[in-house]
Design an enzyme around this catalytic site. Structure first.
Site, short mmCIF file in Angstrom:
data_model
loop_
_atom_site.label_atom_id
_atom_site.label_comp_id
_atom_site.label_asym_id
_atom_site.label_seq_id
_atom_site.Cartn_x
_atom_site.Cartn_y
_atom_site.Cartn_z
N HIS A 1 87.89 -41.35 -38.05
CA HIS A 1 88.90 -40.29 -38.19
C HIS A 1 88.17 -38.96 -38.38
O HIS A 1 87.24 -38.86 -39.18
CB HIS A 1 89.80 -40.62 -39.39
CG HIS A 1 90.69 -39.49 -39.78
ND1 HIS A 1 91.41 -38.76 -38.87
CD2 HIS A 1 90.96 -38.94 -41.00
CE1 HIS A 1 92.09 -37.83 -39.51
NE2 HIS A 1 91.83 -37.92 -40.80
N ASN B 1 91.36 -31.50 -38.33
CA ASN B 1 91.96 -32.81 -38.63
C ASN B 1 93.35 -32.88 -37.97
O ASN B 1 94.27 -32.19 -38.39
CB ASN B 1 92.08 -32.96 -40.15
CG ASN B 1 92.59 -34.32 -40.57
OD1 ASN B 1 93.14 -35.07 -39.76
ND2 ASN B 1 92.43 -34.63 -41.84
N CYS C 1 96.85 -40.50 -41.38
CA CYS C 1 95.63 -40.42 -40.56
C CYS C 1 95.11 -41.80 -40.12
O CYS C 1 94.25 -41.88 -39.25
CB CYS C 1 94.54 -39.66 -41.30
SG CYS C 1 95.07 -38.05 -41.87
N1 ACO Z 1 88.00 -20.60 -47.91
C1 ACO Z 1 87.22 -20.07 -48.88
N2 ACO Z 1 87.19 -20.56 -50.13
C2 ACO Z 1 87.96 -21.62 -50.41
C3 ACO Z 1 88.78 -22.21 -49.45
C4 ACO Z 1 88.79 -21.66 -48.16
N3 ACO Z 1 89.54 -22.14 -47.15
N4 ACO Z 1 89.43 -23.25 -50.02
C5 ACO Z 1 89.02 -23.32 -51.30
N5 ACO Z 1 88.13 -22.33 -51.54
C6 ACO Z 1 87.44 -22.04 -52.79
C7 ACO Z 1 88.22 -22.48 -54.00
O1 ACO Z 1 89.17 -21.51 -54.35
C8 ACO Z 1 87.14 -22.63 -55.03
O2 ACO Z 1 86.79 -21.34 -55.50
P1 ACO Z 1 86.39 -21.13 -57.06
O3 ACO Z 1 85.17 -21.97 -57.28
O4 ACO Z 1 86.17 -19.66 -57.15
O5 ACO Z 1 87.59 -21.64 -57.85
C9 ACO Z 1 85.94 -23.14 -54.21
O6 ACO Z 1 86.23 -22.82 -52.83
C10 ACO Z 1 85.71 -24.62 -54.36
O7 ACO Z 1 86.96 -25.27 -54.19
P2 ACO Z 1 87.07 -26.83 -54.16
O8 ACO Z 1 88.46 -27.25 -53.86
O9 ACO Z 1 86.39 -27.38 -55.38
O10 ACO Z 1 86.15 -27.13 -52.89
P3 ACO Z 1 85.49 -28.49 -52.43
O11 ACO Z 1 84.03 -28.36 -52.46
O12 ACO Z 1 86.11 -29.69 -53.09
O13 ACO Z 1 85.91 -28.50 -50.90
C11 ACO Z 1 87.46 -29.61 -49.46
C12 ACO Z 1 87.27 -28.59 -50.56
C13 ACO Z 1 86.74 -29.12 -48.20
C14 ACO Z 1 88.93 -29.76 -49.16
C15 ACO Z 1 86.84 -30.95 -49.93
O14 ACO Z 1 87.35 -31.33 -51.18
C16 ACO Z 1 87.06 -32.04 -48.96
O15 ACO Z 1 86.45 -32.05 -47.92
N6 ACO Z 1 87.95 -33.00 -49.28
C17 ACO Z 1 88.34 -34.00 -48.35
C18 ACO Z 1 89.69 -33.64 -47.96
C19 ACO Z 1 90.03 -33.94 -46.53
O16 ACO Z 1 89.22 -34.00 -45.62
N7 ACO Z 1 91.28 -34.11 -46.36
C20 ACO Z 1 91.80 -34.33 -45.07
C21 ACO Z 1 93.08 -35.03 -45.19
S1 ACO Z 1 92.85 -36.61 -45.77
C22 ACO Z 1 92.26 -37.44 -44.56
O17 ACO Z 1 92.34 -37.08 -43.43
C23 ACO Z 1 91.58 -38.63 -44.97
#
Ligand code: ACO
Length: 319
Positions: free
Chosen positions: A246, A276, A113
């Protein structure tokens, strides 16, 4: 002598695929979760026969038109991509052939990215050295090909697209400062730890991510590298006209803006439209903001990215 952006273009394939469309296609998710956690409302997904070089071609045609530049004037082509058409030839060479350019230096950059800011940083050095005069700098991705559509924590986040700029030698100010870094010790929090080779799957060929670790890392380094770049240029970070980060996640973007003392009225956000798109996301956002009139000539723009590797970087420029 500066390297100055002479024109911008971008391309998104097909029709937008909404969060509800993903639910219809069988992904176990919902619109409220995706919007609240990421800000993403839709993404574009390329047809199976469409490659990164196809998307790059459309973005480059638009960038060349906006720069009023003929394709044979281009003497450098750099494509940032983590989803190349082939292992080789490079996507840049395939793009060059599709564009009908002969003889320009052409190569790919792989910094996930951060690829577009890495590529812009490299092109700036070539142009300021005097060795090259006009470059196409491109970010192009078909990330949909490396997603596990059964992994709802990752597949809802990404999309396909391309963006490009024509960068040319100019006495008028252009790129004012650049910064780029990597720390491979963090390779495990975001990776594609396998491949498909000769029709056989080797390892795990899909994107895997520790979302929370990526989130924390991204917020820290995006604020740091923006400040570093502004310091090199001697400009206070709150004095820039536009931050174009980004486009991964609205919460990462908002946290970065806050750390830099910038209101969201100074931050370009397009992640809601296309998710993304990795190396394509920054030129996609830049092109949207140029075409809708927010970004104007003479303004100070800070582009910044972070991605797998981990890699991160920024480019401060006068548009
Ligand atoms: N839809 C519904 N529920 C979901 C989904 C989905 N798509 N994905 C995960 N969940 C659920 C999980 O199963 C979990 O459920 P549980 O509590 O019953 O176990 C709950 O949501 C929380 O899951 P987490 O993984 O803890 O969610 P989090 O709050 O961390 O959010 C996310 C996840 C959005 C990916 C976050 O960590 C984030 O924004 N990270 C940054 C990652 C990113 O942007 N990466 C892009 C690539 S890297 C880059 O470009 C720099």
């Amino acid at each position: 002598m500066y390297a100055r952006i002479a024109g911008v273009g971008s391309f998104l394939p097909g029709q937008p695929v909404s969060n509800n469309d993903l639910v219809q296609r069988g992904v176990d998710t919902d619109d409220d979760w995706i919007v609240a956690r990421t800000g993403i409302k839709a993404r574009h997904l390329a047809e199976p026969d469409c490659t990164s070089s196809d998307l790059a071609l459309e973005a480059c045609r638009r960038a060349l038109e906006s720069a009023k530049t003929e394709v044979d004037e281009i003497d450098l082509i750099i494509v940032a991509t983590s989803t190349p058409d082939f292992i080789f030839p490079s996507t840049a060479c395939l793009l060059q052939s599709k564009l009908g350019n002969h003889g320009a230096m052409a190569f790919d950059v792989q910094a996930v990215c951060s690829g577009f800011v890495y590529a812009l940083n490299i092109a700036d050095k070539f142009i300021r050295s005097g060795s090259h005069k006009k470059a196409l700098v491109v970010g192009a991705e078909v990330f949909s090909r490396i997603l596990d559509w059964d992994d709802r924590a990752t597949c809802v986040l990404f999309g396909d697209g391309a963006g490009a700029v024509v960068l040319e030698a100019s006495e008028k100010p252009g790129i004012l400062a650049t910064a780029a870094h990597a720390d491979g010790s963090h390779h495990g929090i975001l990776s594609v730890p396998g491949s498909i080779c000769g029709g056989k799957v080797v390892g795990d060929p899909f994107l895997r991510m520790d979302g929370q670790a990526v989130f924390k890392f991204a917020v820290r380094v995006l604020a740091d590298v923006a400040k570093e770049c502004c310091e090199v240029a001697g400009i206070a970070s709150h004095a820039i006209d536009w931050l174009i980060p980004h486009q991964a996640n609205i919460r990462i973007i908002e946290s970065t803006g806050k750390k830099l003392g910038l209101g969201m009225d100074k931050v370009i956000v397009t992640v809601d439209h296309h998710g993304n798109t990795s190396a394509a996301s920054i030129p996609l956002a830049l092109d949207a903001a140029v075409r809708d009139g927010r970004v104007q000539r003479g303004q100070k723009i800070l582009l910044e990215g972070v991605g797998g590797g981990f890699t991160w970087g920024a480019v401060l420029l006068e548009f």
